[in-house]
Write a protein that holds these residues in place. Structure first.
Motif, short mmCIF file in Angstrom:
data_model
loop_
_atom_site.label_atom_id
_atom_site.label_comp_id
_atom_site.label_asym_id
_atom_site.label_seq_id
_atom_site.Cartn_x
_atom_site.Cartn_y
_atom_site.Cartn_z
N VAL A 184 0.79 -1.20 -0.33
CA VAL A 184 -0.15 0.36 -0.18
C VAL A 184 0.62 1.16 -0.37
O VAL A 184 1.41 1.39 0.86
CB VAL A 184 -1.10 0.48 1.06
CG1 VAL A 184 -1.99 1.85 1.03
CG2 VAL A 184 -1.57 -0.92 1.49
N ILE A 185 0.88 2.36 -1.52
CA ILE A 185 1.37 3.29 -1.35
C ILE A 185 0.45 4.60 -1.05
O ILE A 185 -0.19 4.22 -1.56
CB ILE A 185 2.05 3.25 -2.58
CG1 ILE A 185 3.30 2.45 -2.23
CG2 ILE A 185 3.25 4.43 -2.02
CD1 ILE A 185 4.14 1.65 -3.35
N TYR A 186 0.45 5.54 -0.26
CA TYR A 186 -0.03 6.37 -0.34
C TYR A 186 1.04 7.95 -0.33
O TYR A 186 1.49 7.88 -0.07
CB TYR A 186 -1.15 6.75 0.12
CG TYR A 186 -0.91 6.89 1.28
CD1 TYR A 186 -0.59 7.83 2.26
CD2 TYR A 186 -1.21 5.83 2.77
CE1 TYR A 186 -0.55 8.37 3.42
CE2 TYR A 186 -0.46 5.38 3.41
CZ TYR A 186 -0.93 7.08 4.57
OH TYR A 186 -0.54 6.72 5.83
N ASP A 187 -0.29 9.07 -0.72
CA ASP A 187 1.21 10.16 -0.79
C ASP A 187 0.02 11.35 0.03
O ASP A 187 -0.54 11.67 0.98
CB ASP A 187 1.08 10.49 -2.66
CG ASP A 187 2.32 12.32 -2.70
OD1 ASP A 187 2.77 12.72 -1.45
OD2 ASP A 187 2.23 12.55 -3.18
N ARG A 188 -0.70 12.40 -0.37
CA ARG A 188 -1.55 13.31 -0.08
C ARG A 188 -1.78 13.46 -0.97
O ARG A 188 -2.57 14.01 -2.17
CB ARG A 188 -0.45 14.81 0.49
CG ARG A 188 0.81 14.92 -0.52
CD ARG A 188 1.46 16.38 0.85
NE ARG A 188 0.81 17.28 0.30
CZ ARG A 188 1.29 18.05 -0.77
NH1 ARG A 188 2.69 18.58 -1.67
NH2 ARG A 188 0.92 19.44 -0.57
N THR A 189 -3.31 14.54 -0.79
CA THR A 189 -4.70 15.16 -1.95
C THR A 189 -4.56 16.30 -1.70
O THR A 189 -4.98 17.23 -2.59
CB THR A 189 -5.52 14.34 -0.86
OG1 THR A 189 -6.01 14.88 0.35
CG2 THR A 189 -5.82 13.06 -0.46
N ASP A 190 -3.61 17.40 -0.99
CA ASP A 190 -3.89 18.70 -0.98
C ASP A 190 -2.73 19.30 -2.00
O ASP A 190 -2.84 20.26 -2.29
CB ASP A 190 -3.80 19.05 0.34
CG ASP A 190 -2.30 18.68 1.29
OD1 ASP A 190 -1.65 18.55 -0.20
OD2 ASP A 190 -2.00 19.40 1.88
N PHE A 191 -2.67 19.20 -3.01
CA PHE A 191 -1.51 19.26 -4.57
C PHE A 191 -1.94 19.48 -5.31
O PHE A 191 -1.74 20.03 -6.36
CB PHE A 191 -0.32 18.74 -3.89
CG PHE A 191 -0.56 17.42 -4.20
CD1 PHE A 191 0.36 16.80 -5.90
CD2 PHE A 191 -0.29 16.33 -3.75
CE1 PHE A 191 -0.04 16.09 -6.95
CE2 PHE A 191 -0.25 15.21 -4.38
CZ PHE A 191 -0.18 15.05 -5.46
N GLY A 192 -3.21 19.09 -5.96
CA GLY A 192 -3.97 18.85 -7.36
C GLY A 192 -3.73 17.57 -7.16
O GLY A 192 -3.60 16.66 -6.99
N PRO A 193 -3.66 17.90 -8.82
CA PRO A 193 -3.68 16.11 -9.06
C PRO A 193 -2.96 15.12 -9.80
O PRO A 193 -1.26 16.05 -9.25
CB PRO A 193 -4.42 16.34 -10.97
CG PRO A 193 -3.79 17.91 -11.15
CD PRO A 193 -4.12 18.54 -9.55
N SER A 194 -2.81 13.91 -8.98
CA SER A 194 -1.46 12.77 -9.36
C SER A 194 -2.19 12.96 -10.76
O SER A 194 -2.44 13.12 -11.88
CB SER A 194 -1.47 11.39 -8.53
OG SER A 194 -2.35 10.90 -9.32
N ASN A 195 -0.89 12.08 -11.27
CA ASN A 195 -0.35 11.14 -12.66
C ASN A 195 -0.69 9.24 -13.39
O ASN A 195 -0.83 9.07 -13.90
CB ASN A 195 1.04 11.19 -12.57
CG ASN A 195 1.69 12.61 -12.88
OD1 ASN A 195 1.50 13.77 -12.89
ND2 ASN A 195 2.42 12.63 -13.97
#
Length: 550
Positions: free
Chosen positions: A61-72
């Motif tokens: 399970v990998i995750y980043d953050r949601t508050d920077f705009g769209p991912s790729n």
């Protein structure tokens, strides 16, 4: 144990047969495999790997953050996250979490509803990942991910489950299967999952005492569960032995020498060295490495990047007059990840040689991993590995995989994803580092696990069958279990290794061996849950198999 008894147990339906099958991506050699090897798995998985957790089905399970705009990477089936409070993107149809399959080298998007930035996690005894906190609309949220055999599983969120904001907190699984959640930004307290009724928060003044003004330098405290059931907690330069049941500091240890802070944003790392059940008395040792000098964060914000801390401190916590034994790394390092390898060595990987954690505050990437050998003579403990072609700086992560490789990903020192006209572009790739023990040169002494009991009870015998082409002697054989870590911000929460006690070994005259092994002696030594089990022969580990400790 008699040979007839071994044969009986081998035929028992409760004895689990394991057939190892690992698919490794095509190698791009950057060095002699005998000195370690880097392999690029994917140029882009769509997100930057800020947080990682290996599950017992060998998926990550990998995750980043949601508050920077769209991912790729897009969410499947036209799904979109709608958040009217998000400052960057109120309708977001991209994913900020993925599930990566280490066997098939494939991945799929997962959906998080609230911001997971700088959060924490731990795996329950049943194999469910519990992720806690984050930022903004996610700071009081608990999220759960339970593995499944198809593609139907996804995050399930529980808003306002936590009693306090948990941003930059640390989680630790406990002997009774609960999770303790400690600290967070401006939170000098702890709580438990599952929460009590009524829910309670417990004050921990140590976190207030170790706060260094607005810079803090005590976030993501290093927490290790000790064999006596107490917690070792390290923050800034100080550490305590803490009885969480009585909310009582049992003991304070001397400050680590040198005065350099070791926690975020100075950001060193820490491990609990392997616990060996073969010893008459287990004397746990904690290792803390790297960090940055006091004031480095403020200087970096003004464009002056000072040298990261080059030292490690090692503390035997049961000594009556416990004191830190200091050692110097061959490479100074902040934001380095420390992982226990199946051999009992520690790999220090990722990070920078100048500056601290924070947006744009690191320079001179530390691309060469270093392996620390705890049992070697003091002047022979560090081995420098070949460099990665990719800098892994702020918001990168690393975890140990069951086949002995180290999975490495992430790296984004920018507020947003930024791929052009910057010294260190946002990195969406995944790669692995294969330590020297995976070299084909060691094939003749490498064990292959043939079968192992699927469930292990504390203090009870279980069986491990393995083959090895050139068996040497029982004195160079060990059976070890490793709890997979939740890794973020250079600290691998919940990882621990236990060297189990071998009772007997029987040879069946076909290069196969069956070892009778005792399960861990207590839940304080090995909390309940899933572990990777390795057979190590002459310093060379097998691939790991999953077992469940109960």
């Amino acid at each position: 144990m008699s040979l007839n008894m071994i044969k009986f147990l081998l035929l028992s339906p409760s004895f689990f047969i394991f057939y190892p099958s690992v698919v490794i991506s095509q190698t791009t050699p950057s060095s002699d495999g005998g000195h370690g090897r880097w392999n690029l798995l994917s140029e882009s998985v769509g997100i930057s790997a800020m947080h990682m957790q290996l599950m017992h089905d060998n998926k990550v399970v990998i995750y980043d953050r949601t508050d920077f705009g769209p991912s790729n990477i897009s969410l499947p089936g036209g799904l979109c996250r709608v958040d009217p409070y998000d400052d960057a993107l109120k309708i977001d149809c991209t994913a900020h979490s993925i599930l990566y399959d280490t066997i098939t080298d494939t991945y799929r998007p997962l959906m998080v509803q609230t911001d997971t930035w700088c959060s924490s996690g731990a795996v329950l005894p049943n194999g469910t990942l519990v992720q806690t906190g984050g930022f903004h609309d996610g700071d009081n949220v608990t999220r759960m991910f339970t593995p499944c055999t198809n593609d139907s599983c996804d995050w399930v969120e529980f808003p306002e489950y936590l009693s306090r904001r948990r941003w930059y907190a640390t989680n630790q699984i406990l002997p009774d299967g609960r999770i303790i959640i400690i600290g967070g930004r401006r939170e000098f307290n702890y709580e438990f999952f599952p929460r009590s009724s009524p829910r309670r928060t417990f004050q921990l003044s140590f976190l207030w005492e170790t706060r260094e003004g607005d810079v803090e330098n005590n976030l993501y405290p290093f927490v290790h569960l000790l064999p006596d059931g107490n917690l070792f907690i390290f923050a800034n330069t100080r550490s305590i032995l803490f009885d969480y049941n009585q909310n009582r500091v049992v003991r304070e240890f001397p400050s680590i020498p040198g005065g350099d802070p070791r926690n975020y944003p100075s950001t060193g790392s820490s491990v609990l060295l392997p616990l060996d059940e073969n010893e008459y008395r287990i004397d746990p040792e904690v290792l803390v490495c790297g960090g940055a000098p006091s004031g480095a964060f403020q200087l970096a914000a003004r464009g002056t990047f000072v040298r990261a801390t080059p030292t490690c401190g090692r503390l035997r916590v049961t000594d009556q007059n416990a004191s830190w034994v200091m050692e110097t790394m061959p490479i100074p390092r902040a934001m380095g990840d420390m992982l226990l390898l199946p051999t009992g060595d520690v790999i220090i990987i990722n990070g920078v040689q100048l500056g601290t954690a924070g947006w744009e505050l690191g320079r001179l990437p530390a691309t060469r991993p270093v392996i620390y050998h705890p049992s070697h003579p003091s002047d022979q403990r560090f081995s420098v590995m070949p460099p990665s072609p990719r800098p892994r700086m702020y918001h990168s992560a690393a975890i140990l995989l069951a086949d002995g490789r180290v999975l490495v990903g992430g790296g984004n020192p920018h507020i947003y994803y930024n791929f052009t006209n910057v010294a260190y572009p946002t990195d969406l790739s995944l790669e692995t580092f294969s330590p020297p023990y995976l070299s084909p040169d060691y094939a003749s002494v490498r064990p292959v696990i043939l079968s192992v009991d699927e469930t292990i009870s504390r203090g009870q015998r279980f069986l491990v069958s393995f083959s090895v082409e050139e068996y040497l002697t029982q004195s160079v054989l060990s059976v070890r279990i490793i709890a997979p870590s939740f890794t973020t911000h250079s600290f691998s929460m919940n990882q621990r290794m236990v060297v189990l006690k071998i009772d007997d070994i029987i040879y069946d005259y076909t290069s196969s061996y069956t070892s009778s092994v005792f399960g861990p002696s207590s839940a304080e030594i090995a909390p309940p849950g899933y572990y990777m089990l390795f057979v190590v022969h002459s310093g060379i580990p097998s691939s790991g198999v999953w077992v469940r400790i109960q």
